[in-house]
Design an enzyme around this catalytic site. Structure first.
Site, short mmCIF file in Angstrom:
data_model
loop_
_atom_site.label_atom_id
_atom_site.label_comp_id
_atom_site.label_asym_id
_atom_site.label_seq_id
_atom_site.Cartn_x
_atom_site.Cartn_y
_atom_site.Cartn_z
N TYR A 1 -3.29 -11.30 1.47
CA TYR A 1 -1.83 -11.30 1.58
C TYR A 1 -1.30 -12.73 1.46
CZ TYR A 1 2.72 -10.64 3.98
OH TYR A 1 4.05 -10.63 4.33
N GLY A 2 -1.93 -13.67 2.19
CA GLY A 2 -1.47 -15.05 2.15
C GLY A 2 -1.57 -15.66 0.76
N ALA A 3 -2.68 -15.40 0.09
CA ALA A 3 -2.85 -15.91 -1.28
C ALA A 3 -1.79 -15.32 -2.20
CB ALA A 3 -4.25 -15.58 -1.79
N ASP B 1 6.47 3.05 -7.31
CA ASP B 1 5.68 1.91 -6.83
C ASP B 1 5.96 0.72 -7.73
OD1 ASP B 1 3.54 0.07 -6.29
OD2 ASP B 1 2.35 1.73 -5.50
#
Ligand SMILES: NC(=O)c1ccc[n+]([C@@H]2O[C@H](COP(=O)([O-])OP(=O)(O)OC[C@H]3O[C@@H](n4cnc5c(N)ncnc54)[C@H](OP(=O)(O)O)[C@@H]3O)[C@@H](O)[C@H]2O)c1
Length: 241
Positions: free
Chosen positions: A154-156, A58
């Site tokens: 997600y956008g940030a 990961d």
């Protein structure tokens, strides 16, 4: 041979890009979490006859990142790393949810994978990137500049990734750094963002995003934020004229 690291390279955009780079003679380090998918991907990529190293883990895990950085440094050698593609990414909890239902832990987990991991990996690989005068590509999203309901975490994270990437470009003139919006793509991530929706009208990664990224890597314009569709349009115009 030039050397690239592509994170999240077993499916979707990362896989399609790794296949295209391998076909063009690049040596590769590829990563993803699922070990069997990494082994299968490495086996296919090696069919092109170049060096390929696969590491399962990961990107949010510091121990895994250290292993990746070591493998890259070994493969690239004194020549250095030509291309680093931060492609692995998470949407966060799905179904996507409004900010009122997003916990601090949810947001931290998204930032760990989408922002902190690329920053840490870039830092570890800077000597190798600088040796090659290399290129860093952060895979961004229109969600990093638009404000869609439920896409806040997600956008940030993509906005922050863009900012770090373009700041790196300002700080390191010998390295090119790009944030690339690949556009919508018919992938597992896109399907999980739109559960139950028919996404067959979205292009596959190899149709727009990969040609756009290859055009960027080939032409190395000024560092900045680019849309894959625009890069393809420019490349097509140049070929036609
Ligand atoms: N699809 C779209 O419409 C779209 C639009 C805009 C931007 N993007 C961006 O494009 C990039 C690729 O997305 P995609 O749609 O191609 O995704 P995808 O098809 O779901 O593939 C994601 C790849 O990354 C790996 N991965 C996921 N989480 C990881 C982690 N924490 N550590 C290491 N590897 C990880 C996955 O393998 P494992 O699961 O085995 O780890 C897989 O190989 C992402 O940065 C995404 O944000 C996608």
């Amino acid at each position: 041979m030039p050397t690239a690291l592509v994170t999240g390279a077993t499916h979707g955009l990362g896989r399609a890009l790794a296949e295209s780079l391998a076909a063009r003679g690049w040596d590769l380090v590829v990563t993803a979490r699922d070990a069997s998918s990494v082994a299968e991907t490495v086996s296919h990529l090696r069919d092109h006859g170049h060096d390929v190293v696969g590491l399962a883990g990961d990107v949010g895990d510091a121990v895994h990142r250290d292993e990746v950085a070591e493998a890259v440094t070994d493969l690239a050698g004194a020549r250095g790393l030509d291309l680093l593609v931060h492609n692995a990414s998470t949407l966060g909890p799905v179904p996507l949810r409004p900010l009122r239902d997003l916990t601090t832990d949810d947001l931290a987990a998204v930032l760990a994978v989408n922002v902190l991991a690329p920053h840490a990996l870039t830092r570890s690989l800077l000597p190798s990137l600088e040796a090659a005068g290399g290129t860093v590509i952060a895979i961004s999203s229109d969600a990093g500049v638009e404000h869609y309901e439920t896409w806040g975490a997600y956008g940030a994270s993509k906005a922050a990734l863009d900012h770090l990437t373009l700041t790196l470009a300002a700080e390191l003139p010998t390295v090119r750094a790009y944030a690339v919006d690949p556009g919508d793509m018919r992938t597992a991530m896109h399907q999980s963002a739109f559960p139950g929706e028919d996404i067959s009208d979205r292009p596959l990664p190899e149709e727009v995003a990969v040609p756009g990224i290859l055009a960027l890597v080939g032409s190395r314009p000024a560092s900045g934020r680019y849309r894959a569709a625009d890069l393809v349009a420019v490349a097509t115009t140049e070929v036609a004229s």
